[in-house]
Design a protein around this motif. Sequence first.
Motif, PDB file in Angstrom:
ATOM      1  N   GLU A 189      -5.766   4.190  13.923  1.00  0.00           N
ATOM      2  CA  GLU A 189      -4.241   5.979  13.448  1.00  0.00           C
ATOM      3  C   GLU A 189      -4.818   7.165  13.712  1.00  0.00           C
ATOM      4  O   GLU A 189      -3.932   8.165  13.746  1.00  0.00           O
ATOM      5  CB  GLU A 189      -4.348   5.448  12.369  1.00  0.00           C
ATOM      6  CG  GLU A 189      -4.207   3.698  11.594  1.00  0.00           C
ATOM      7  CD  GLU A 189      -4.089   3.615  10.264  1.00  0.00           C
ATOM      8  OE1 GLU A 189      -2.502   3.136   9.739  1.00  0.00           O
ATOM      9  OE2 GLU A 189      -4.812   4.041  10.072  1.00  0.00           O
ATOM     10  N   LEU A 190      -6.057   7.552  13.573  1.00  0.00           N
ATOM     11  CA  LEU A 190      -6.785   9.137  13.908  1.00  0.00           C
ATOM     12  C   LEU A 190      -6.577   9.765  15.543  1.00  0.00           C
ATOM     13  O   LEU A 190      -5.615  10.435  15.382  1.00  0.00           O
ATOM     14  CB  LEU A 190      -7.532   8.807  13.518  1.00  0.00           C
ATOM     15  CG  LEU A 190      -9.499  10.284  14.151  1.00  0.00           C
ATOM     16  CD1 LEU A 190      -7.899  11.743  13.280  1.00  0.00           C
ATOM     17  CD2 LEU A 190     -10.168  10.303  13.687  1.00  0.00           C
ATOM     18  N   VAL A 191      -6.670   8.796  16.992  1.00  0.00           N
ATOM     19  CA  VAL A 191      -6.636   8.979  18.343  1.00  0.00           C
ATOM     20  C   VAL A 191      -4.981   9.553  17.782  1.00  0.00           C
ATOM     21  O   VAL A 191      -4.619   9.954  18.721  1.00  0.00           O
ATOM     22  CB  VAL A 191      -7.054   8.016  19.296  1.00  0.00           C
ATOM     23  CG1 VAL A 191      -6.819   8.323  20.429  1.00  0.00           C
ATOM     24  CG2 VAL A 191      -8.303   7.763  18.112  1.00  0.00           C
ATOM     25  N   GLN A 192      -3.729   8.370  17.269  1.00  0.00           N
ATOM     26  CA  GLN A 192      -2.539   8.310  17.464  1.00  0.00           C
ATOM     27  C   GLN A 192      -1.928   9.688  17.354  1.00  0.00           C
ATOM     28  O   GLN A 192      -1.373  10.340  17.844  1.00  0.00           O
ATOM     29  CB  GLN A 192      -1.822   7.438  17.408  1.00  0.00           C
ATOM     30  CG  GLN A 192      -2.085   6.157  17.690  1.00  0.00           C
ATOM     31  CD  GLN A 192      -1.043   4.416  17.260  1.00  0.00           C
ATOM     32  OE1 GLN A 192      -1.546   4.504  15.808  1.00  0.00           O
ATOM     33  NE2 GLN A 192      -0.684   3.802  17.510  1.00  0.00           N
ATOM     34  N   ASN A 193      -2.425   9.939  15.728  1.00  0.00           N
ATOM     35  CA  ASN A 193      -1.999  11.678  15.465  1.00  0.00           C
ATOM     36  C   ASN A 193      -3.029  12.289  16.553  1.00  0.00           C
ATOM     37  O   ASN A 193      -2.262  13.365  16.244  1.00  0.00           O
ATOM     38  CB  ASN A 193      -3.097  11.439  14.016  1.00  0.00           C
ATOM     39  CG  ASN A 193      -1.893  10.953  12.765  1.00  0.00           C
ATOM     40  OD1 ASN A 193      -1.002  10.983  12.330  1.00  0.00           O
ATOM     41  ND2 ASN A 193      -2.459   9.845  12.291  1.00  0.00           N
ATOM     42  N   ILE A 194      -4.213  12.765  16.317  1.00  0.00           N
ATOM     43  CA  ILE A 194      -4.402  13.717  17.316  1.00  0.00           C
ATOM     44  C   ILE A 194      -3.706  13.756  18.796  1.00  0.00           C
ATOM     45  O   ILE A 194      -3.115  14.722  19.017  1.00  0.00           O
ATOM     46  CB  ILE A 194      -6.539  13.225  17.833  1.00  0.00           C
ATOM     47  CG1 ILE A 194      -6.993  13.618  16.222  1.00  0.00           C
ATOM     48  CG2 ILE A 194      -7.000  14.380  18.374  1.00  0.00           C
ATOM     49  CD1 ILE A 194      -8.187  13.169  16.736  1.00  0.00           C
ATOM     50  N   ARG A 195      -3.588  12.521  18.944  1.00  0.00           N
ATOM     51  CA  ARG A 195      -2.515  12.596  20.867  1.00  0.00           C
ATOM     52  C   ARG A 195      -1.562  13.321  20.893  1.00  0.00           C
ATOM     53  O   ARG A 195      -0.614  14.112  22.105  1.00  0.00           O
ATOM     54  CB  ARG A 195      -2.846  11.696  21.109  1.00  0.00           C
ATOM     55  CG  ARG A 195      -4.085  11.282  21.848  1.00  0.00           C
ATOM     56  CD  ARG A 195      -4.294  12.034  22.924  1.00  0.00           C
ATOM     57  NE  ARG A 195      -5.952  11.872  23.423  1.00  0.00           N
ATOM     58  CZ  ARG A 195      -6.655  12.644  23.523  1.00  0.00           C
ATOM     59  NH1 ARG A 195      -7.185  13.462  23.081  1.00  0.00           N
ATOM     60  NH2 ARG A 195      -8.213  12.327  23.960  1.00  0.00           N
ATOM     61  N   VAL A 196      -0.364  13.891  19.348  1.00  0.00           N
ATOM     62  CA  VAL A 196      -0.246  14.318  19.908  1.00  0.00           C
ATOM     63  C   VAL A 196       0.607  15.801  19.603  1.00  0.00           C
ATOM     64  O   VAL A 196       0.962  16.091  19.731  1.00  0.00           O
ATOM     65  CB  VAL A 196       1.025  14.011  17.619  1.00  0.00           C
ATOM     66  CG1 VAL A 196       2.362  14.892  17.202  1.00  0.00           C
ATOM     67  CG2 VAL A 196       1.044  12.664  17.446  1.00  0.00           C
TER      68      VAL A 196
END
Length: 421
Positions: A189-196
């Motif tokens: 979830e962290l990676v997905q949020n950061i890649r935004v």
Amino acid sequence: MSHIKKVLVVEDSHIVTKVLRHVIKTDPGIEAVYAASFAEARERYQQHGETLFAALVDLNLPDAPDGEVVDYTLSKNLPTIVLTGSFDEERREKLLSKGIVDYVSKEGRFSYSYAINLVNRLYKNQDIKVLVVDDSETSRNLICDMLERHKYQALAAVDGVDAVRVLLKNPDVKLLITDYQMPNMDGFELVQNIRVKYEKSDLVIIGLSAEGQGSLSAKFIKNGANDFLPKPFNHEEFYCRVMHNVESLELIEQIRDSINRDNLTGLFNRRYFFDRGEELYRHARESGSPLAAVVLDVDYFKQINDRYGHEVGDAALQQFATLLDDTLGRFVLARASGQEFFVLLPGLNNEQAISVIDKVRTISTATPIQAGDHRFSLTFSAGVTNQLCDDLDAQLNLANTYLLRAKDAGRELVIGDEEEE
């Protein structure tokens, strides 16, 4: 800015020392202080201690056969790279647990080059922020300690939510290392949020996990991570993965920077100037803050080319650009074309901007250009405006109008808004 790193080299073998001297001599960023024994190493430290950046030491010395020199350099907080003639797994683990940077076998010139390159890497790492995200305090502290051993600036977060908070406060973080299993927001979830917000070429993410699922690495990378490392990992694998990803990021940054640079002078080019300038122009419009635009042009430059040739003209432009960078580099400065340059000075009103540019003009006039056997001074004229007009291009056109009037008035002049009222 000087990047000379002074390194304490402790080695009793004349042959190895000769090789090291040759390798170090080819690197202008390294200055070595040599010692052939433990006693000499202590003397060199007494002489140069405060200026030493790292230590490159032989494990076995005549007066320190059991690696006592390593304990000494570590006690002085010197990042220590150990050179050894034989590879011993048990000894390697013992040394790494003490806190050395690396353990390098004397297996040929490449080994010595690797050790010297590692010193340069340590120096660069001082400016690199790494965020470690792990809910395990033990694991988090271990990884931070390993990073700090290699001179990275290590930041820590206890979960994904905390990591987002730390990133907002530290937007210059270059590398994020995150565990998978965490409360509140897990690693995926962290990676997905950061890649935004962050592209892979802006922020490197390495995923970690102690779970045995073989698909975790693929899942991490499919969610936007650059790399994956299973726990437990050994020191070498961890450092190699981190170094590889950081160097890849630096290479991308170098390519980006080269695209934005003028080939002759090394200053920013028109493309970068307008990309950055449009942001500053919009901000000035929205906030009502001052933004001074400058167009400056070297006086009588065609005569220099006609008299001395284009090679001398190019050398003169390079030296002039260096002077501009030294005096105006804190602003947005670019070579527009030929002998013409653009500058944006955010936050300065017209009077302040004129004063800055006029001081630079005075410095330029007093600074001789040395191109081959020819020595002469360059003067310039400039137009400065704080009128925002319809867009940045129109503002620069107005500054250029002022520049032409400065040329018509006899050159070596800076004309701004006040002169035109």
